[in-house]
Design a protein around this motif. Structure first.
Motif, PDB file in Angstrom:
ATOM      1  N   ILE A  11       0.955  -1.303  -0.097  1.00 31.91           N
ATOM      2  CA  ILE A  11       0.060  -0.177   0.042  1.00 31.91           C
ATOM      3  C   ILE A  11       0.801   1.247  -0.089  1.00 31.91           C
ATOM      4  N   LYS A  17      -5.820   2.530  -1.220  1.00 38.75           N
ATOM      5  CA  LYS A  17      -6.933   2.535  -0.530  1.00 38.75           C
ATOM      6  C   LYS A  17      -8.196   2.373  -1.185  1.00 38.75           C
ATOM      7  N   ILE A  20      -8.583  -1.343  -2.429  1.00 44.19           N
ATOM      8  CA  ILE A  20      -8.602  -2.505  -1.316  1.00 44.19           C
ATOM      9  C   ILE A  20     -10.052  -2.165  -0.510  1.00 44.19           C
ATOM     10  N   GLU A  21     -10.499  -1.088  -0.091  1.00 41.76           N
ATOM     11  CA  GLU A  21     -11.473  -0.767   0.523  1.00 41.76           C
ATOM     12  C   GLU A  21     -12.798  -1.225  -0.452  1.00 41.76           C
ATOM     13  N   VAL A  35      -8.479   1.545   5.076  1.00 41.42           N
ATOM     14  CA  VAL A  35      -7.037   1.367   4.748  1.00 41.42           C
ATOM     15  C   VAL A  35      -6.105   2.615   5.395  1.00 41.42           C
ATOM     16  N   VAL A  42      -4.804  -2.640   6.788  1.00 42.32           N
ATOM     17  CA  VAL A  42      -6.030  -2.391   6.492  1.00 42.32           C
ATOM     18  C   VAL A  42      -6.929  -2.866   7.809  1.00 42.32           C
TER      19      VAL A  42
END
Length: 68
Positions: A11, A17, A20-21, A35, A42
């Motif tokens: 990351i 961010k 992944i979110e 994140v 996370v």
């Protein structure tokens, strides 16, 4: 409800961010996913009866990030 901090060393930016979110939030049982770009982690709050850590890690890895 369980809260887990998952380390994701790759990351490094806002795109990471968002990616992944965006992969974690829609999973059934995930209440919250956030994140921390600076910490490269996370934080995920989830119902372990609906989703497990392995599925969370798989969702992150499907976005192209390695989880040690």
């Amino acid at each position: 409800m369980t809260t887990e901090i998952i380390s994701v060393p790759e990351i490094h930016c806002g795109h990471c961010k968002t990616s992944i979110e965006g992969a974690l939030q829609p999973l059934e049982g995930v209440e919250h996913a956030a994140v921390d770009v600076d910490a490269r982690t996370v934080e995920v709050a989830f119902d372990e009866r609906q989703v497990d850590r392995a599925r969370l890690v798989a969702a992150i890895e499907e976005q192209g990030y390695e989880v040690p």
